[in-house]
Scaffold this motif. Sequence first.
Motif, PDB file in Angstrom:
ATOM      1  N   ALA A  29     -26.162 -59.125 -22.696  1.00 53.28           N
ATOM      2  CA  ALA A  29     -25.367 -59.372 -23.692  1.00 53.28           C
ATOM      3  C   ALA A  29     -24.041 -59.406 -24.043  1.00 53.28           C
ATOM      4  N   ILE A  30     -23.798 -57.907 -23.474  1.00 53.56           N
ATOM      5  CA  ILE A  30     -22.609 -57.662 -23.278  1.00 53.56           C
ATOM      6  C   ILE A  30     -21.920 -58.630 -22.016  1.00 53.56           C
ATOM      7  N   ASP A  31     -22.511 -58.625 -20.557  1.00 54.20           N
ATOM      8  CA  ASP A  31     -22.276 -59.172 -19.009  1.00 54.20           C
ATOM      9  C   ASP A  31     -21.730 -60.339 -20.310  1.00 54.20           C
ATOM     10  N   THR A  32     -22.532 -61.131 -20.580  1.00 45.86           N
ATOM     11  CA  THR A  32     -22.574 -62.599 -21.024  1.00 45.86           C
ATOM     12  C   THR A  32     -21.222 -62.533 -21.852  1.00 45.86           C
ATOM     13  N   ALA A  33     -20.857 -61.468 -22.706  1.00 43.60           N
ATOM     14  CA  ALA A  33     -19.929 -61.827 -23.565  1.00 43.60           C
ATOM     15  C   ALA A  33     -18.162 -61.351 -23.025  1.00 43.60           C
ATOM     16  N   LYS A  34     -18.560 -60.914 -21.564  1.00 45.41           N
ATOM     17  CA  LYS A  34     -17.690 -61.137 -20.359  1.00 45.41           C
ATOM     18  C   LYS A  34     -16.987 -61.901 -19.986  1.00 45.41           C
ATOM     19  N   ALA A  35     -18.207 -62.424 -19.611  1.00 47.46           N
ATOM     20  CA  ALA A  35     -18.081 -63.704 -19.095  1.00 47.46           C
ATOM     21  C   ALA A  35     -17.213 -65.250 -19.600  1.00 47.46           C
ATOM     22  N   ILE A  36     -17.965 -64.929 -20.834  1.00 42.39           N
ATOM     23  CA  ILE A  36     -17.356 -65.988 -21.783  1.00 42.39           C
ATOM     24  C   ILE A  36     -15.877 -65.868 -21.988  1.00 42.39           C
ATOM     25  N   ALA A  37     -15.346 -64.348 -22.052  1.00 39.57           N
ATOM     26  CA  ALA A  37     -13.808 -63.991 -22.667  1.00 39.57           C
ATOM     27  C   ALA A  37     -13.559 -65.134 -21.321  1.00 39.57           C
ATOM     28  N   LEU A  38     -13.902 -64.568 -20.197  1.00 32.42           N
ATOM     29  CA  LEU A  38     -12.952 -64.539 -18.620  1.00 32.42           C
ATOM     30  C   LEU A  38     -13.041 -66.379 -18.796  1.00 32.42           C
ATOM     31  N   LEU A  39     -14.020 -67.230 -18.610  1.00 30.86           N
ATOM     32  CA  LEU A  39     -14.272 -68.658 -18.571  1.00 30.86           C
ATOM     33  C   LEU A  39     -13.177 -69.082 -19.806  1.00 30.86           C
ATOM     34  N   ALA A  40     -13.103 -68.648 -20.863  1.00 29.10           N
ATOM     35  CA  ALA A  40     -12.802 -68.976 -22.374  1.00 29.10           C
ATOM     36  C   ALA A  40     -10.758 -68.906 -22.446  1.00 29.10           C
ATOM     37  N   SER A  41     -10.972 -67.410 -21.354  1.00 30.40           N
ATOM     38  CA  SER A  41      -9.194 -67.509 -21.821  1.00 30.40           C
ATOM     39  C   SER A  41      -8.880 -68.112 -20.411  1.00 30.40           C
TER      40      SER A  41
END
Length: 388
Positions: A99-111
């Motif tokens: 879940a934490i890895d997923t959030a990091k990736a989401i933040a990266l692509l969303a930004s």
Amino acid sequence: MTATITLPKIMQIGAGAINALPATLEQLGCQFPCIITDANMVTLGYTDKITDLLNAQNIDYGLFSKTMAEPSEDSILPAVDLVRQGKYDCLLALGGGSAIDTAKAIALLASHGGSMRDYKMPRPVNERSMPVIAIPTTAGTGSEATQATIITDASTDEKMLCMGPGLMPMAAIVDYELTLSLPLRIAADTGIDALTHAIEAYVSRKANLFSDQQAIAAMKLIGRNLLRTCQDATDLAAREAVMLGATLAGIAFSNASVALVHGMSRPLGVHFHVPHGLSNAMLLPTITEYSISSAPTRYAQCAMYMGLVDNITDENQAHQALLNQLKRINQTLCVPTLAEFGVDKGVFFSTLPLMAEQALASGSPNNNPRLASKDEIVTLYKTAWDSK
């Protein structure tokens, strides 16, 4: 030699630390978070703990609860769209390492846009993305304090390792009380994962004085408490020690890197869906025995820090104590061999050359004390097939 150290800006640690979430958001200037978690966290009521805290402070929020145990890029794209369209200003990553890895990736692509392949190693992720506040519910991955994420490319079955300071969570809330309902299997696997992080960070070719101190502390905390916390769920002192040890191990390997165990474990997850911590446990004794000759003092010190020997006057004795303990941990915690896990032997052996290539491509084996060739990695996989 200098070392560049990267850490979360804020760390809240200890029993009840979760209650500091609203204050942490205020410190970061965040007002509209999106919770990134999985369905189990919702079912078990962990998400309610978060939403109750937010509702009490009249903080609006969003929720994405479809993260996967082995996140692929395809699985995170709906969340990327949700975060962009909702105009959230931070992410609350609730759950285990996935879940934490997923959030990091989401933040990266969303930004910043693009695809995860654009950010895979060896290209460093230096871009600062929207803040991630990591709230681990397992004592193992250390992802709350690492500058790394691993996302699978579903089209190629490649586990893409992305690393860089831009992936470090802005804050981490490490509350061991959130781990008290962990099933034994998850507690065991994540705990061995954390121990692997500490050992590999300590023997890594990229180890430095700072990472050594975190790794040593982690080995002391985890090595002396892992079996206790798994055998007695009411031993809160042991649970707290392993939780803190896991975070320190995450800091250690984030600043020194993991090595051959992790390089070889990732393909097992991709091809045979072996959970990450479990695959590390399957490989750790075999690869430790293979690697000892190239860092004999360091491995002997690992045994000492884990409380297995009083000193390292006799390094061979310390090595044997370490190997015996790693095997004992696996046996006590019922870690299956690959054969016992149910991996098809024919498929496994035919996939070995590809897995060895993928292990080397991840870069982690280059940090191992003893460098392994593709053929040697194939041999190590064969040894681990039914090794106890």
